[in-house]
Write a protein that holds these residues in place. Structure first.
Motif: not given
Length: 286
Positions: A222-250
């Motif tokens: 809603q604020a930025l309208g972006a679709r590409q993310f790189i997270a440097f740290g743990k538990n930073l984006l809600d939809v990726a907490v349980y569905t992603t692994q480090p260094y595995e782009p999805v």
């Protein structure tokens, strides 16, 4: 009239008569030695005699008796009177023109150069990195509530941003405020972006301000309208907490690319993790 007869007449008329008498006023003038007659003057008399003998003598018209000049003493020879040559008048002095200054030493004065027109700085278009074909993220484990792109229980979690390219790449971090302000000058981060042909101005830095909860994807969209993310740290984006692994782009929800990695402070001094991050970014963007 006959010119030849007239000439002979006047020659006989004035033959032996001196037309000019040298005055004898002073003794100095009488003692002046007279130069002998020249050859041209001596030859003039025989020519006159020849002409007078060859031409008939015309009848002398009645003329008034000429006044005889005083006889010249025999002791004094008749001087040859040379015609006086009038001296040529001196030419008037030519007015001297005023001397003009020499132009040889003067340099051509060129017009002053026009001030340079400052060309406007080229406007750099925002760069959107091209994504590769990514696998879909795994499903959330049973019993876990998976947030959606439009609804999330953590939609109220605050965050701060640095950057002005909302359609570019989003960099997620969790840092103190002072360290977050210094992040655009981080050498490691700039080198990572340079590897995928980006600079800091092409991305938006997002700092999650809650120490434990992640930021909601619906809020970021809603604020930025972006679709590409790189997270440097743990538990930073809600939809990726349980569905992603480090260094595995999805690919999340079919339109949101996500890559998780360790904190920047850990990656700067760990060569193994740097290699893992680079390989993951190659799969995501190159």
């Amino acid at each position: 009239m006959n010119p030849a007869a007239d000439l002979a007449f006047f020659q006989n008329l004035y033959n032996g008569v001196s037309l000019y008498v040298v005055p004898e006023h002073t003794t100095a003038a009488a003692s002046v030695e007279v130069p002998p007659p020249t050859e041209a003057a001596a030859s003039a008399l025989p020519v006159a005699q020849v002409l007078s003998e060859a031409l008939p003598t015309p009848a002398a018209p009645e003329q008034p008796t000429p006044v005889a000049a005083a006889p010249v003493p025999a002791a004094v020879p008749q001087p040859a009177i040379a015609p006086s040559v009038a001296s040529a008048p001196a030419a008037p002095p030519t007015p001297v023109a005023a001397k003009l200054p020499s132009l040889a030493n003067l340099k051509a004065q060129s017009p002053p150069p026009a001030p340079p027109v400052a060309s406007p700085a080229p406007v750099r278009e925002p760069v959107v990195p091209t994504l590769a074909q990514l696998p879909a993220a795994a499903a959330a484990p049973a019993g876990r509530v998976q947030p959606t792109p439009t609804q999330s229980p953590v939609a109220h979690i605050p965050f701060s941003t640095l950057g002005s390219n909302p359609n570019g790449l989003i960099i997620l971090v969790r840092l103190p405020e002072t360290e977050f302000r210094k992040l655009p000058r981080n050498v490691f981060l700039n080198n990572i972006l340079k590897a995928i042909r980006l600079i800091v101005e092409d991305v938006v830095l997002v700092n999650v301000e809650h120490p434990s909860y992640p930021v909601a994807l619906c809020t970021l969209r809603q604020a930025l309208g972006a679709r590409q993310f790189i997270a440097f740290g743990k538990n930073l984006l809600d939809v990726a907490v349980y569905t992603t692994q480090p260094y595995e782009p999805v690919l999340l929800f079919g339109d949101t690319a996500f890559l998780g990695a360790s904190e920047i402070s850990m990656l700067e001094y760990d060569a193994g993790r740097k290699k893992q991050l680079w390989q993951a970014m190659q799969r995501m963007f190159l």
